[in-house]
Design a protein around this motif. Structure first.
Motif, PDB file in Angstrom:
ATOM      1  N   UNK A 191       1.245  -1.554   0.746  1.00  0.00           N
ATOM      2  CA  UNK A 191       0.217  -0.097   0.260  1.00  0.00           C
ATOM      3  C   UNK A 191       0.940   1.111   0.041  1.00  0.00           C
ATOM      4  N   UNK A 192       0.165   2.151  -0.989  1.00  0.00           N
ATOM      5  CA  UNK A 192       1.336   3.601  -0.695  1.00  0.00           C
ATOM      6  C   UNK A 192       0.535   4.309   0.460  1.00  0.00           C
ATOM      7  N   UNK A 193       1.009   4.066   1.580  1.00  0.00           N
ATOM      8  CA  UNK A 193       0.551   4.489   2.842  1.00  0.00           C
ATOM      9  C   UNK A 193       1.943   4.417   3.925  1.00  0.00           C
ATOM     10  N   UNK A 194       1.850   5.623   4.907  1.00  0.00           N
ATOM     11  CA  UNK A 194       3.355   5.763   5.651  1.00  0.00           C
ATOM     12  C   UNK A 194       2.093   4.737   6.961  1.00  0.00           C
ATOM     13  N   UNK A 195       3.476   3.717   8.063  1.00  0.00           N
ATOM     14  CA  UNK A 195       2.343   2.891   9.317  1.00  0.00           C
ATOM     15  C   UNK A 195       1.398   4.530   9.786  1.00  0.00           C
ATOM     16  N   UNK A 196       2.113   5.367  10.435  1.00  0.00           N
ATOM     17  CA  UNK A 196       0.486   6.035  10.664  1.00  0.00           C
ATOM     18  C   UNK A 196      -0.265   6.660  10.287  1.00  0.00           C
ATOM     19  N   UNK A 197      -0.383   7.024   8.624  1.00  0.00           N
ATOM     20  CA  UNK A 197      -1.318   6.833   7.663  1.00  0.00           C
ATOM     21  C   UNK A 197      -2.732   5.222   7.860  1.00  0.00           C
ATOM     22  N   UNK A 198      -1.711   4.545   8.326  1.00  0.00           N
ATOM     23  CA  UNK A 198      -2.644   3.052   8.371  1.00  0.00           C
ATOM     24  C   UNK A 198      -2.941   3.526   9.206  1.00  0.00           C
ATOM     25  N   UNK A 199      -2.616   3.814  10.666  1.00  0.00           N
ATOM     26  CA  UNK A 199      -3.158   3.728  11.307  1.00  0.00           C
ATOM     27  C   UNK A 199      -4.066   4.849  11.814  1.00  0.00           C
ATOM     28  N   UNK A 200      -4.306   5.948  11.170  1.00  0.00           N
ATOM     29  CA  UNK A 200      -5.341   6.639  11.272  1.00  0.00           C
ATOM     30  C   UNK A 200      -6.262   6.236  10.563  1.00  0.00           C
ATOM     31  N   UNK A 201      -6.066   5.291   9.957  1.00  0.00           N
ATOM     32  CA  UNK A 201      -7.599   4.938   8.320  1.00  0.00           C
ATOM     33  C   UNK A 201      -7.676   3.557   9.717  1.00  0.00           C
ATOM     34  N   UNK A 202      -7.227   3.517  10.556  1.00  0.00           N
ATOM     35  CA  UNK A 202      -8.069   1.532  11.243  1.00  0.00           C
ATOM     36  C   UNK A 202      -8.549   2.837  12.298  1.00  0.00           C
ATOM     37  N   UNK A 203      -8.156   3.819  12.992  1.00  0.00           N
ATOM     38  CA  UNK A 203      -8.137   4.442  13.837  1.00  0.00           C
ATOM     39  C   UNK A 203      -7.060   3.125  15.243  1.00  0.00           C
ATOM     40  N   UNK A 204      -6.188   3.340  14.943  1.00  0.00           N
ATOM     41  CA  UNK A 204      -5.417   2.224  15.630  1.00  0.00           C
ATOM     42  C   UNK A 204      -4.534   3.890  16.478  1.00  0.00           C
ATOM     43  N   UNK A 205      -3.839   4.021  18.016  1.00  0.00           N
ATOM     44  CA  UNK A 205      -3.221   4.619  18.503  1.00  0.00           C
ATOM     45  C   UNK A 205      -1.941   4.806  17.821  1.00  0.00           C
ATOM     46  N   UNK A 206      -1.679   5.983  17.692  1.00  0.00           N
ATOM     47  CA  UNK A 206       0.270   6.799  16.870  1.00  0.00           C
ATOM     48  C   UNK A 206       1.596   6.218  17.759  1.00  0.00           C
ATOM     49  N   UNK A 207       1.341   6.731  18.983  1.00  0.00           N
ATOM     50  CA  UNK A 207       1.407   6.192  19.910  1.00  0.00           C
ATOM     51  C   UNK A 207       2.775   4.986  20.544  1.00  0.00           C
ATOM     52  N   UNK A 208       2.082   4.021  20.196  1.00  0.00           N
ATOM     53  CA  UNK A 208       2.393   2.389  20.582  1.00  0.00           C
ATOM     54  C   UNK A 208       2.940   1.322  19.879  1.00  0.00           C
ATOM     55  N   UNK A 209       3.797   1.022  20.478  1.00  0.00           N
ATOM     56  CA  UNK A 209       4.593  -0.302  19.725  1.00  0.00           C
ATOM     57  C   UNK A 209       3.437  -1.927  19.301  1.00  0.00           C
ATOM     58  N   UNK A 210       2.751  -1.185  18.189  1.00  0.00           N
ATOM     59  CA  UNK A 210       1.451  -3.173  17.915  1.00  0.00           C
ATOM     60  C   UNK A 210       2.305  -3.838  17.191  1.00  0.00           C
ATOM     61  N   UNK A 211       2.270  -4.607  17.787  1.00  0.00           N
ATOM     62  CA  UNK A 211       2.260  -6.634  17.276  1.00  0.00           C
ATOM     63  C   UNK A 211       0.409  -6.974  17.137  1.00  0.00           C
ATOM     64  N   UNK A 212       1.293  -7.697  16.090  1.00  0.00           N
ATOM     65  CA  UNK A 212      -0.029  -8.329  14.610  1.00  0.00           C
ATOM     66  C   UNK A 212       0.456  -9.841  14.832  1.00  0.00           C
ATOM     67  N   UNK A 213      -0.990 -10.185  15.089  1.00  0.00           N
ATOM     68  CA  UNK A 213      -0.625 -12.079  14.821  1.00  0.00           C
ATOM     69  C   UNK A 213      -2.177 -11.843  14.547  1.00  0.00           C
ATOM     70  N   UNK A 214      -1.678 -12.836  13.161  1.00  0.00           N
ATOM     71  CA  UNK A 214      -2.746 -13.006  12.241  1.00  0.00           C
ATOM     72  C   UNK A 214      -2.953 -14.112  11.857  1.00  0.00           C
ATOM     73  N   UNK A 215      -4.169 -14.792  12.723  1.00  0.00           N
ATOM     74  CA  UNK A 215      -3.981 -16.609  13.545  1.00  0.00           C
ATOM     75  C   UNK A 215      -6.030 -17.186  13.124  1.00  0.00           C
ATOM     76  N   UNK A 216      -5.709 -18.153  13.069  1.00  0.00           N
ATOM     77  CA  UNK A 216      -6.993 -19.143  13.373  1.00  0.00           C
ATOM     78  C   UNK A 216      -6.974 -19.160  14.512  1.00  0.00           C
TER      79      UNK A 216
END
Length: 397
Positions: free
Chosen positions: A199-224
């Protein structure tokens, strides 16, 4: 024939004209799953590698409408098993009678098995994406059901002159658990549409789009949300990690039978502000979610052939830590050996994440992640490798 070492298939772009019949599990837009996503990606890319595609899956009549008749949905996956097997057999017979394919491509043994007599005499390639019987056992299936699944798998694989595995680790399972000679096995990793995740967007732009906090370290797990995914270890790891990273936020995307149990684990550990179960994330938001994360993690404890989510994360520019299970190390080691944790378990995950977040673990940057994914796992690259294996099977007759 004397056994040889497992051979990775190189990328190639010869001129081809192969008619294939692709037997899948579900149609990805209707049912979300790793196998279904890879089937969906591959059948979309194979025509570009000279392989014409027709296929059958458990799905609705919309499957044919959405694919201009190329893929047939033979009925709902909610039907009883006997009805599904009879429907799969009828669909296979229709497809073979309408146009005899040059090669049968089996992605799911259950729906291939009832049509083995219908497809007799046609070269067959099996895509081995995991030991179905063993996975069921890990999730608590009874021993009789496991034996039936093993027999079914064994019968389908015995028919196949070539078998494609996602990693050398799964190639070893085929030889040791199913007795398949090594010289019939080819290693071809899973594929993703890299453009979809780049995607042509920065990490902060993605967070703003998804309404996620800008200043926190975010760990993601996509799993069943099932037992072998190691999500219990991951939640326990966040409890340890919170001591040095109090603002850490773990997002777990996916659904499954463990949802209630995992939420209880989160609540009892006092992690309500640090761990969130997102449930199913629609495909149109998944790329942005990867992009929004500081780092992804795959905490699997058993039976991981490849880990498509590793490549999805890298294609989004987000580095990913993996446990040393199955094919996970093979998926990332070409980019950085530091992305492979030394062992499974909460302690190892917590330590790896702590070092990644505090900068003591050198992570590949956004561009390195994207370039690695595109060069090694893009749909077009993998489709060419798969087509080579089809050519081998056809040449054997």
């Amino acid at each position: 024939m004397q056994a040889t070492t497992l051979r990775a298939v190189p990328a190639a772009t010869p001129i081809r004209s192969i008619r294939s019949l692709q037997i899948g599990m579900h149609w990805f837009p209707e049912r979300a799953g790793g196998l279904d996503r890879m089937y969906y990606s591959l059948v979309g890319a194979l025509p570009g590698a000279g392989v014409a595609v027709r296929g059958v899956v458990a799905g609705s009549a919309r499957v044919a409408a959405d694919t201009d008749g190329a893929i047939e949905g033979f009925g709902s996956a909610a039907q009883s098993l006997p009805l599904r097997l009879m429907a799969a057999r009828r669909a296979l017979r229709r497809q073979v009678e309408a146009q005899r394919p040059d090669v049968i491509s089996s992605h799911f043994a259950l729906y291939t098995f009832p049509g083995l007599d219908v497809t007799r005499g046609i070269p067959q390639v099996s895509h081995f994406q995991g030991p179905w019987a063993d996975e069921s056992h890990v999730e608590g299936a009874d021993s009789l059901g496991q034996r039936a699944k093993r027999y079914l798998e064994q019968t389908v694989y015995a028919r196949s002159s070539r078998l494609i595995v996602l990693s050398s680790a799964f190639g070893k399972i085929l030889t040791t658990r199913y007795g398949i000679p090594q010289d019939r096995i080819r290693v071809v990793p899973g594929c993703v549409n890299v453009d979809q995740f780049d995607l042509p967007m920065s990490q902060n732009e993605a967070r703003l789009k998804l309404q996620l906090p800008l200043g926190r370290p975010i760990v993601l797990a996509v799993r069943r949300l099932v037992r072998r995914m190691g999500l219990e270890d991951l939640i326990d790891a966040v409890k340890l990690l919170k001591r040095s990273e109090p603002d850490v936020l773990l997002l777990i995307a996916g659904k499954g039978r463990l949802e209630g149990e995992l939420q209880t684990r989160i609540d009892e550990a006092g992690l309500g502000e640090n761990v969130k179960l997102l449930g199913f994330v629609p495909d149109q938001h998944l790329a942005a979610l990867y992009r929004a994360a500081t780092i992804s993690v795959v905490p699997t404890v058993a039976l991981e052939g490849f880990g498509l989510i590793t490549v999805e994360s890298l294609a989004s520019g987000t580095p990913v830590l993996v446990t040393p299970v199955g094919g996970l190390p093979e998926a990332v080691a070409g980019l950085s050996q530091d992305l492979v944790l030394p062992t499974t378990g909460a302690d190892a995950i917590a330590d790896g994440l702590a070092r990644a977040l505090n900068g003591s673990l050198k992570l590949p940057d956004e561009q390195a992640c994207k370039a690695y994914a595109r060069a090694n796992f893009d749909n077009s690259v993998i489709a060419g490798r798969v087509a080579e294996v089809y050519e081998e099977a056809i040449a054997l007759g």
